[in-house]
Design a protein around this motif. Structure first.
Motif, PDB file in Angstrom:
ATOM      1  N   HIS A 177      56.122  21.486  70.947  1.00 46.64           N
ATOM      2  CA  HIS A 177      57.545  20.884  70.042  1.00 46.64           C
ATOM      3  C   HIS A 177      56.913  20.066  68.894  1.00 46.64           C
ATOM      4  CE1 HIS A 177      59.718  21.558  73.639  1.00 46.64           C
ATOM      5  NE2 HIS A 177      58.775  20.959  74.464  1.00 46.64           N
ATOM      6  N   GLN A 206      55.596  27.180  56.128  1.00 42.77           N
ATOM      7  CA  GLN A 206      56.302  28.450  56.887  1.00 42.77           C
ATOM      8  C   GLN A 206      55.670  29.675  56.106  1.00 42.77           C
ATOM      9  OE1 GLN A 206      59.286  27.685  58.943  1.00 42.77           O
ATOM     10  NE2 GLN A 206      59.369  29.764  59.683  1.00 42.77           N
ATOM     11  N   THR A 221      56.093  25.635  68.542  1.00 45.26           N
ATOM     12  CA  THR A 221      57.319  24.876  68.473  1.00 45.26           C
ATOM     13  C   THR A 221      58.232  24.613  69.627  1.00 45.26           C
ATOM     14  OG1 THR A 221      58.177  27.166  68.114  1.00 45.26           O
ATOM     15  CG2 THR A 221      57.712  25.925  66.096  1.00 45.26           C
ATOM     16  N   ARG A 222      58.099  25.514  70.774  1.00 48.20           N
ATOM     17  CA  ARG A 222      58.807  25.327  72.039  1.00 48.20           C
ATOM     18  C   ARG A 222      58.123  24.744  72.974  1.00 48.20           C
ATOM     19  NH1 ARG A 222      63.664  28.540  70.823  1.00 48.20           N
ATOM     20  NH2 ARG A 222      63.859  29.095  73.239  1.00 48.20           N
ATOM     21  N   SER A 252      57.605  21.061  65.752  1.00 49.88           N
ATOM     22  CA  SER A 252      58.496  21.723  64.368  1.00 49.88           C
ATOM     23  C   SER A 252      58.586  20.858  63.425  1.00 49.88           C
ATOM     24  CB  SER A 252      59.723  22.132  65.132  1.00 49.88           C
ATOM     25  OG  SER A 252      59.815  23.045  66.020  1.00 49.88           O
ATOM     26  N   ALA A 294      59.550  31.771  63.550  1.00 49.94           N
ATOM     27  CA  ALA A 294      58.915  30.507  63.338  1.00 49.94           C
ATOM     28  C   ALA A 294      57.226  31.114  63.453  1.00 49.94           C
ATOM     29  CB  ALA A 294      58.865  29.134  64.021  1.00 49.94           C
ATOM     30  N   SER A 318      56.603  21.555  59.882  1.00 52.55           N
ATOM     31  CA  SER A 318      57.519  21.717  58.569  1.00 52.55           C
ATOM     32  C   SER A 318      57.199  20.737  57.488  1.00 52.55           C
ATOM     33  CB  SER A 318      59.155  21.280  59.077  1.00 52.55           C
ATOM     34  OG  SER A 318      59.488  22.367  60.054  1.00 52.55           O
TER      35      SER A 318
END
Length: 516
Positions: free
Chosen positions: A65, A76, A61-62, A67, A107, A71
């Motif tokens: 990237h 989840q 996610t970080r 996300s 997450a 989703s």
């Protein structure tokens, strides 16, 4: 002397998670870099791990990237749950359960790896990477000088291609092309003889269904969260099963076992044996009694654990499962993929920019095997001895996760620029925690052996809901959960040694002794 020109700056062998992620990290920040991905398959297959832990969730996610994709296309994940029984006939209402009361804070995801891998590979291509697929690498000639490496590649359609490259990244997964070519591929099967079989199932009755809660009302009481989207583990002495929901409505279910302690039920096929094992546990029977397996989607691995002796050399580096794999219990395979991909990308980028990267190479070659060994001894060495005892696994659950959140999870969230370039549990503090974890793991093994001898193994496998008193977070609050785990461990030590000894030869040892 002029260095010969190369066809590519980087060739990546393998286009699944690690290969595609490395390509993305290189190409998105350096669009002029010439990157070729060579992928042997037409379509990606299933993986033994379809669940992430918090470090891999952070990477997805970080760093990558992803996300929005995660989703939209994946579940989840809401924590890890473990279920313990005493006999196959037990009521689900009577079982001991370990797991959180509420949804997870950070997450994490239940992944359909084939979907994720295809998405990441496409994104790498969208950044401008060239893809050769399907194609098989027939010959690798590594250069010992500044000359380019040479590869001979056979596409499924077309003529043999000979290409040259400045850098070679091995993301070939369990095929471990470079490690095997160099003779530095080592199995840990002698000290961790694990096997695993898994399959996809449909028509699975989930734990949050009306049917489940009507049959077993206690399922609606203690836990306030959704159980179905957690990773549910069925636990037994010498084995554990995972149950993971996938976004297409199917479930991934599998069993991993230590061959010194357990053998699967006999049957005409692997999938028959797997399903027979699943329904031998009360939760497994509730969920899989009428489930329909996809017999063509059944996989088996023997001796899951292996590693490379070192992972980098003269303009080549291994990432992800090509460097090593340990055990799927805590879903941390993608953690090492994230660490090695990020570190390798930094190494390649700096070298191609003209920097002297020998110190980085030397660090990776010492830190990776050291980190691998630390994690193995801390988390998995002989752990299958006590997997089926709820009290001992409660202690391990709290201590293992608390040290994970205090160390790797906190690191990648608070200081990502540094932590992703390092190997986990490296450095003096990491080494201290690694030794501490290895010590309590050895003690829990010894307690389990003594409990088997005294006939009290699994004595708390009925009637307990063992939830952490707070949610796991990447801050010092995890220290309180570490303290709770230590208290459970010490109580187990005391109660085990105070328990009366059995009559002579009443309960024979059924496992090889493990040194403390």
């Amino acid at each position: 002397m002029t260095t010969p020109a190369a066809d590519y700056d980087v060739v990546i062998m393998g286009g699944a998670f690690s290969g595609a992620a490395a390509a993305m990290l290189l190409k998105r920040d350096h669009p002029d870099m010439r990157v070729l991905i060579v992928e042997r398959t037409v379509h990606f297959d299933r993986k033994v791990g379809e669940s992430t832990s918090e470090v891999a969730g952070c990477f997805l996610t970080r760093v990558l990237h992803q996300s929005s994709h995660l989703s939209a296309k994946h579940y989840q994940k809401h924590g890890l749950r473990m279920w313990f029984c005493k006999t196959p006939e037990d009521s689900v209402d009577d079982l001991t359960e370990i797991g959180p009361r509420f949804q997870s804070r950070l997450a994490t995801f239940q992944l359909d790896r084939s979907i994720l891998d295809e998405h990441l590979l496409q994104e790498a291509c969208d950044f401008g990477c060239e893809l050769l697929r399907p194609a098989t690498i027939k010959l690798i000639t590594l250069s010992e000088s500044e000359a380019p490496h040479t590869l001979e590649i056979m596409p499924q359609e077309g003529q043999m291609r000979t290409i040259t490259t400045r850098w070679l990244i091995d993301a070939s997964g369990k095929a471990a092309l470079l490690a095997k070519k160099l003779g530095i591929h080592h199995s840990i099967g002698d000290e961790h003889p694990t096997s695993s079989v898994w399959c996809r199932f449909r028509n699975v009755n989930d734990l949050d269904s009306f049917k489940s809660r009507k049959m077993f009302p206690k399922l609606a009481t203690e836990a306030k969260c959704i159980r179905t989207t957690a990773t549910n583990h069925l636990m037994g002495r010498g084995w554990w099963c995972w149950i993971i929901p996938l976004s297409d409505g199917s479930f991934s279910a599998g069993v991993t076992w230590d061959r010194r302690l357990y053998t699967l039920p006999e049957g005409p096929s692997l999938v028959t044996r797997l399903q027979a094992h699943l329904v031998s546990h009360p939760v497994g029977r509730l969920m899989f009694e009428n489930a329909i397996p996809d017999a063509d989607d059944t996989f088996y691995y023997k001796n899951l654990g292996y590693h490379a002796e070192y992972i980098a050399g003269n303009r080549w580096v291994m990432v992800g499962d090509a460097a090593g794999f340990m055990d799927p219990l805590y879903s941390q395979g993608l953690d090492f993929c994230g660490y090695t991909v990020f570190a390798a990308s930094e190494l390649v980028r700096k070298n191609l920019a003209g920097e002297d990267t020998q110190m980085i190479t030397d660090y990776l070659n010492t830190a990776y095997p050291r980190s691998y060994r630390t994690w193995f001894e801390a988390l998995y060495k002989d752990k299958y001895t006590y997997l089926g005892d709820a009290e001992l696994m409660h202690a391990a659950f709290l201590m293992d996760l608390a040290t994970y959140f205090l160390g790797p999870v906190r690191g990648v969230y608070t200081n990502p620029a540094l932590e992703w370039t390092l190997m986990p549990y490296d450095g003096p503090v990491g080494a201290f925690f690694g030794r501490f974890m290895a010590f309590y793991n050895r003690r829990l093994v010894c307690i389990a052996q003594e409990r088997v001898r005294k006939g009290i193994y699994g004595r708390k496998n009925h009637g307990h809901f063992l939830a952490p008193r707070m949610s796991m977070s990447p801050d010092t609050s995890a220290g309180r959960l570490l303290f709770d785990g230590i208290m459970v461990w010490l109580k187990a030590e005391f109660s085990t040694w105070m328990a009366p000894a059995p009559a002579k030869d009443a309960i024979p040892m059924t496992e090889k002794p493990v040194e403390a």
